[in-house]
Design a protein around this motif. Structure first.
Motif, PDB file in Angstrom:
ATOM      1  N   VAL A 103      36.895  42.429  43.989  1.00 29.88           N
ATOM      2  CA  VAL A 103      35.555  42.128  44.507  1.00 29.88           C
ATOM      3  C   VAL A 103      35.261  42.438  43.081  1.00 29.88           C
ATOM      4  CG1 VAL A 103      33.260  43.466  45.202  1.00 29.88           C
ATOM      5  CG2 VAL A 103      35.540  44.073  46.445  1.00 29.88           C
ATOM      6  N   ASP A 104      34.309  41.336  42.642  1.00 31.06           N
ATOM      7  CA  ASP A 104      33.696  41.398  40.876  1.00 31.06           C
ATOM      8  C   ASP A 104      32.140  41.166  41.639  1.00 31.06           C
ATOM      9  OD1 ASP A 104      33.572  39.064  42.217  1.00 31.06           O
ATOM     10  OD2 ASP A 104      35.207  37.708  40.879  1.00 31.06           O
ATOM     11  N   ARG A 105      31.892  41.680  40.089  1.00 30.57           N
ATOM     12  CA  ARG A 105      30.660  41.021  39.580  1.00 30.57           C
ATOM     13  C   ARG A 105      30.152  39.555  40.324  1.00 30.57           C
ATOM     14  NH1 ARG A 105      31.119  44.196  34.898  1.00 30.57           N
ATOM     15  NH2 ARG A 105      29.822  45.587  34.803  1.00 30.57           N
ATOM     16  N   ASP A 106      30.652  38.665  40.000  1.00 29.14           N
ATOM     17  CA  ASP A 106      30.451  37.051  40.029  1.00 29.14           C
ATOM     18  C   ASP A 106      30.192  36.917  41.792  1.00 29.14           C
ATOM     19  OD1 ASP A 106      30.423  36.532  37.146  1.00 29.14           O
ATOM     20  OD2 ASP A 106      32.466  35.393  37.586  1.00 29.14           O
ATOM     21  N   GLY A 107      30.863  37.953  42.604  1.00 28.39           N
ATOM     22  CA  GLY A 107      30.995  37.286  44.004  1.00 28.39           C
ATOM     23  C   GLY A 107      29.632  38.589  44.314  1.00 28.39           C
ATOM     24  N   LEU A 108      28.979  39.453  43.664  1.00 26.27           N
ATOM     25  CA  LEU A 108      27.940  39.877  44.246  1.00 26.27           C
ATOM     26  C   LEU A 108      26.718  39.825  43.119  1.00 26.27           C
ATOM     27  CD1 LEU A 108      29.308  44.153  44.351  1.00 26.27           C
ATOM     28  CD2 LEU A 108      29.185  41.781  46.381  1.00 26.27           C
ATOM     29  N   GLU A 109      26.628  38.895  42.916  1.00 25.62           N
ATOM     30  CA  GLU A 109      25.779  38.902  42.141  1.00 25.62           C
ATOM     31  C   GLU A 109      25.046  37.449  41.930  1.00 25.62           C
ATOM     32  OE1 GLU A 109      26.395  40.421  37.876  1.00 25.62           O
ATOM     33  OE2 GLU A 109      26.509  42.243  38.424  1.00 25.62           O
ATOM     34  N   GLY A 110      25.685  36.166  42.817  1.00 27.81           N
ATOM     35  CA  GLY A 110      25.036  34.818  42.532  1.00 27.81           C
ATOM     36  C   GLY A 110      24.100  34.249  43.865  1.00 27.81           C
ATOM     37  N   ASP A 111      23.935  33.326  43.762  1.00 28.18           N
ATOM     38  CA  ASP A 111      22.843  33.015  44.286  1.00 28.18           C
ATOM     39  C   ASP A 111      23.410  33.005  45.814  1.00 28.18           C
ATOM     40  OD1 ASP A 111      21.510  33.115  42.403  1.00 28.18           O
ATOM     41  OD2 ASP A 111      20.801  30.353  41.852  1.00 28.18           O
ATOM     42  N   GLY A 112      24.406  32.381  46.035  1.00 32.43           N
ATOM     43  CA  GLY A 112      24.588  32.266  47.665  1.00 32.43           C
ATOM     44  C   GLY A 112      24.760  33.892  48.371  1.00 32.43           C
ATOM     45  N   PRO A 113      25.335  33.913  49.230  1.00 39.23           N
ATOM     46  CA  PRO A 113      26.301  34.565  50.040  1.00 39.23           C
ATOM     47  C   PRO A 113      26.958  35.687  49.363  1.00 39.23           C
ATOM     48  CG  PRO A 113      27.636  32.774  51.129  1.00 39.23           C
ATOM     49  CD  PRO A 113      25.942  32.206  50.136  1.00 39.23           C
ATOM     50  N   ASP A 114      27.372  36.774  49.494  1.00 34.36           N
ATOM     51  CA  ASP A 114      28.684  37.713  48.594  1.00 34.36           C
ATOM     52  C   ASP A 114      29.967  37.214  49.249  1.00 34.36           C
ATOM     53  OD1 ASP A 114      26.450  39.371  47.806  1.00 34.36           O
ATOM     54  OD2 ASP A 114      26.502  41.124  49.445  1.00 34.36           O
ATOM     55  N   SER A 115      30.425  37.560  47.575  1.00 34.01           N
ATOM     56  CA  SER A 115      31.900  36.885  48.148  1.00 34.01           C
ATOM     57  C   SER A 115      32.762  37.774  47.328  1.00 34.01           C
ATOM     58  CB  SER A 115      32.014  35.690  48.070  1.00 34.01           C
ATOM     59  OG  SER A 115      31.464  34.852  45.856  1.00 34.01           O
ATOM     60  N   VAL A 116      34.136  37.593  48.148  1.00 33.43           N
ATOM     61  CA  VAL A 116      35.372  37.845  47.224  1.00 33.43           C
ATOM     62  C   VAL A 116      36.321  37.570  46.671  1.00 33.43           C
ATOM     63  CG1 VAL A 116      34.734  40.035  48.373  1.00 33.43           C
ATOM     64  CG2 VAL A 116      36.157  38.736  49.072  1.00 33.43           C
ATOM     65  N   THR A 117      36.982  37.713  45.830  1.00 34.36           N
ATOM     66  CA  THR A 117      38.299  36.748  45.896  1.00 34.36           C
ATOM     67  C   THR A 117      39.427  37.013  46.192  1.00 34.36           C
ATOM     68  OG1 THR A 117      38.786  37.354  44.009  1.00 34.36           O
ATOM     69  CG2 THR A 117      37.236  35.868  43.524  1.00 34.36           C
TER      70      THR A 117
END
Length: 599
Positions: free
Chosen positions: A538-552
Motif C-alpha cells: 500500500v503506497d501513496r500513489d495508490g491512494l492519492e490518484g484520480d482513479g480507484p484506490d489501488s495497491v501493487t
C-alpha cells in the motif's frame, strides 16, 4: 548457488533460521531422529497433506480414516512385521556405537543398493574395504552384522500383560479395519481407503535431516481390487511422460533411464501392472503440480532383494537432493497378502462376496458332524470343533480320506472319526463366491516431500544489485499466500489501509503475513526467502490518484510488480494463485510498476 555449503547444509541452515524445521527437544540436548516443524514448516507440511488429500482421496472418490498409532501385538504378528521388519546393525567394538551396515557400504563404496544384499555379502564388503566407525574410526572388519527390528514396543494399560507397538506404517490401520470399511463401500470393488498420519521406526542411524527419522508422517492409499475383473482408468494417464529406472537397467553395466509414457510402459511390460502404472501417472502429475523439479525426479523399480515381504512388485518415486536419490514414495502391488494374513489370525471376515453373472451349479465339500458324539466328547468346545471341520472341508477335502481327521481348536489338536464328521460332496447352486481382494498401495513420505520441495525450490539471483535467495514454492503448498506491507510504516493512512487489507484477505481464505519493519526491500527479501508467492504493498500513489484506490502486487520469482485496483485484489490473487491465470496476464491487463520498486 553457494559454493561454500552443500545443498543439504544450506537447506538445514535456512530451515532452522526461517522456522521450517529443527531438531526437537534442543533444550534437553535433543534426541536423534526427531524434528519439530516450525511455523513455516508446519504450514507447508499441512498444505502438502491437503494437496495430497484432494488428489488421492477426494478426486479418486476414496474413503479417509484415522486409526490409532498404537496397535496390539497380534496385528503385527499377522502382518509379518515382528519377524520381517529388520535393518542390518553393526556395532563398533571400540566405542560401542551402532550403525546401519548397508548405509556404511553405500556411503563408502560404489555399491548403491546394499540393503538388497544378504548379510554375508555386506560383512564381506565391510571387511574388503576396511570400513571404519564414523564415530571413532575403529575398524569394523570382521564384526558380526545382526538383524534389528525397527518397531517401538510399548505396553497397553498397566503392567506388561498387553504388549503393543507404535505402528511402523499407517497401512495396517486400514487393513485391520477392512471388515468395517467394506460395509461403507457396500461390499463393492474396487474402492480405496486413505490415511495421513504418523508412523514410527526405531532407525539405527537417523541421518540427512528429516529424510530418515524415527517419527514421520505418511500419506497412504490402499486400493482394494478384484484382480480378475477390475481395471483402472489407464487412458486418463496414458500420455503422462515418466522417467523410469527398471530393475533390468539397474543390473546392466550401461543401464539407462527409460523415457516413455505411462501407457507405453504398461503396454510394453516395463510396468507389469496397470494399477501401478495408473498411480505412477497420477503421482507424476501431482508432484509436478506441488513443485518437484521434474529434471531431478524418477521412478525406480525395486530389485528383487529389496522388496518388502508383502510386495510382488514395487516402484519408488525418487528425488535428487545434494547428489543423492531419496525415496519419497513407494508404489507396491501387495496382492492379497495383508487381508489373507489378518483373515487367518483374526475372528473377522476379510473377503468380499463376488456375484456371478448367472447362478452356477458346483460341487461343494460339506460336513455334517454328529453332535450327539461331539457333545459328550468335547463338551463346550464341540461347536468350535464343528466349525473347524467345516473350514477344513473347504480348505483341504483330502484330510477326510483317512479314518480319522484332526483339527486345532484353542491351540489343541482334536481328533474326530471321519464317519462322525460325516463328510460328503454335494451339488449346490450358488450365486457367487467370496474372494480376498488384492491391494495396490501408493505410500507417500510427507516429510521427505517437504524436504524435496524446499531443496528444489531454493534459488539465488540478483535484484537491484543485491544477491537474494528465494524459495520458488508453488502457491499450492507455500506456507504463506500473501505478504502485505505499508510502503512507509509511520504514515497512519497507509498502515490502517494495509491492516484492513490483511483482514479482508484472511476472511477470503488467504494465509497472510503483515510486516512493517525495515525497508520495503528488506521486507520483500524476507518473504522471498520463505517462499511467499505474492506481496501486496500500500503506497501513496495508490491512494492519492484520480482513479480507484489501488495497491501493487509483486511476484516473488521475477520481482515484477503490477498496480491493481483494491476492489479487484482478492479476485486477481485467487485466480493467479489457483493457476486460473498467470502473472503475465496481470502484466498485460494492468500497469507494470517501474523497476527499482524493490529498493
Amino acid at each position: 548457488m553457494s559454493e561454500e555449503r552443500t545443498e543439504g547444509e544450506r537447506l538445514a541452515e535456512l530451515a532452522k533460521r526461517r522456522g521450517y524445521f529443527f531438531g526437537a527437544s534442543g533444550a534437553y540436548g535433543g534426541a536423534a531422529g526427531f524434528y519439530t516443524f516450525g511455523p513455516q514448516g508446519a504450514a507447508l507440511k499441512s498444505n502438502v497433506e491437503d494437496a495430497w488429500r484432494d488428489r488421492f482421496t477426494v478426486q479418486e472418490g476414496n474413503f479417509e480414516i484415522e486409526a490409532p498409532t498404537i496397535m496390539p501385538e497380534p496385528v503385527f504378528e499377522a502382518s509379518g512385521h515382528l519377524d520381517g521388519f529388520d535393518d542390518m546393525l553393526v556395532e563398533c567394538p571400540d566405542c560401542g556405537e551402532s550403525h546401519r551396515a548397508d548405509h556404511l557400504v553405500e556411503d563408502n563404496t560404489d555399491v548403491e543398493d546394499a540393503e538388497s544384499l544378504p548379510i554375508e555379502e555386506v560383512e564381506a564388503l565391510i571387511a574388503d574395504n576396511d570400513l571404519r566407525c564414523p564415530n571413532c574410526g575403529g575398524s569394523l572388519a570382521g564384526e558380526e552384522i545382526e538383524d534389528f527390528n525397527l518397531m517401538f514396543e510399548t505396553n497397553i494399560g498397566p503392567g506388561s500383560s498387553t504388549p503393543g507397538y507404535l505402528r511402523p506404517e499407517t497401512a495396517q490401520g486400514i487393513f485391520v479395519e477392512f471388515p468395517r470399511i467394506k460395509e461403507y463401500a457396500r461390499n463393492s470393488l474396487p474402492f480405496g481407503a486413505t490415511q495421513i498420519g504418523r508412523a514410527y521406526r526405531n532407525e539405527i542411524s537417523p541421518r540427512k535431516s528429516i529424510v530418515r527419522t524415527r517419527e514421520f508422517t505418511q500419506a497412504e492409499l490402499e486400493q482394494f481390487v478384484d484382480p480378475e475383473r477390475d481395471e483402472p482408468d489407464l487412458e486418463s494417464v496414458a500420455d503422462v511422460e515418466v522417467t523410469l529406472y527398471p530393475a533390468t537397467e539397474q543390473g546392466s553395466e550401461d543401464g539407462e533411464y527409460v523415457e516413455t509414457t505411462v501407457g507405453e510402459a504398461v503396454e510394453e511390460g516395463i510396468v507389469g501392472d496397470a494399477w501401478i502404472g495408473y498411480f505412477l501417472g497420477i503421482a507424476q502429475e501431482w508432484y509436478e503440480r506441488v513443485g518437484v523439479d521434474m529434471d531431478r525426479f524418477r521412478f525406480r523399480q525395486h530389485l528383487a532383494g529389496e522388496r518388502a515381504h508383502y510386495a510382488a512388485d514395487c516402484w519408488d518415486a525418487e528425488s535428487e537432493v545434494d547428489g543423492d536419490w531419496i525415496e519419497i514414495a513407494g508404489f507396491a502391488y501387495r496382492g492379497d497378502y495383508d487381508l489373507s494374513k489378518h483373515g487367518e489370525h483374526s475372528d473377522d471376515d476379510f473377503t468380499i462376496f463376488r456375484q456371478f453373472d448367472e447362478p452356477k451349479t458346483v460341487e461343494k465339500a460339506v460336513v455334517d458332524p454328529d453332535m450327539s458324539v461331539l457333545g459328550p466328547e468335547f463338551g463346550g468346545a464341540a461347536a468350535d470343533v464343528k466349525s473347524a471341520l467345516e473350514e477344513l472341508a473347504e480348505r483341504d477335502p483330502s484330510a477326510f480320506d483317512d479314518e480319522t481327521v484332526s483339527v486345532t481348536v484353542g491351540g489343541e489338536a482334536k481328533t474326530v472319526d471321519s464317519d462322525v464328521a460325516n463328510y460328503r460332496v454335494e451339488e449346490q447352486t450358488v450365486s457367487g463366491e467370496h474372494i480376498t481382494p488384492h491391494v495396490i498401495e501408493p505410500s507417500f513420505g510427507v516429510d521427505r516431500t517437504v524436504y524435496t520441495l524446499l531443496a528444489h525450490a531454493y534459488n539465488e539471483d540478483e535484484v537491484d544489485g543485491e544477491t537474494r535467495s528465494y524459495l520458488s514454492l508453488s502457491p499450492t503448498v507455500a506456507s504463506t499466500d500473501v505478504g502485505v506491507f505499508p510502503l512507509v510504516s509511520n504514515v497512519g493512512e497507509l498502515t490502517a489501509r494495509a491492516e484492513a487489507l490483511v483482514e479482508d484477505l484472511r476472511e477470503s481464505g488467504f494465509s497472510v503475513v503483515y510486516d512493517d519493519s525495515g525497508s520495503i526491500g528488506r521486507r520483500y527479501r524476507r518473504q522471498d526467502e520463505v517462499g511467499t508467492p505474492f506481496c501486496v504493498t500500500v503506497d501513496r500513489d495508490g491512494l492519492e490518484g484520480d482513479g480507484p484506490d489501488s495497491v501493487t502486487i509483486r511476484e516473488r520469482d521475477t520481482a515484477r510488480q503490477v498496480r491493481v485496483p483494491i476492489d479487484a485484489l482478492v479476485e486477481e490473487l485467487r485466480a493467479v494463485a489457483g493457476d486460473e491465470t498467470s502473472f503475465d496476464d496481470l502484466v498485460e491487463e494492468y500497469d507494470l510498476v517501474a523497476p527499482g520498486a524493490d529498493a
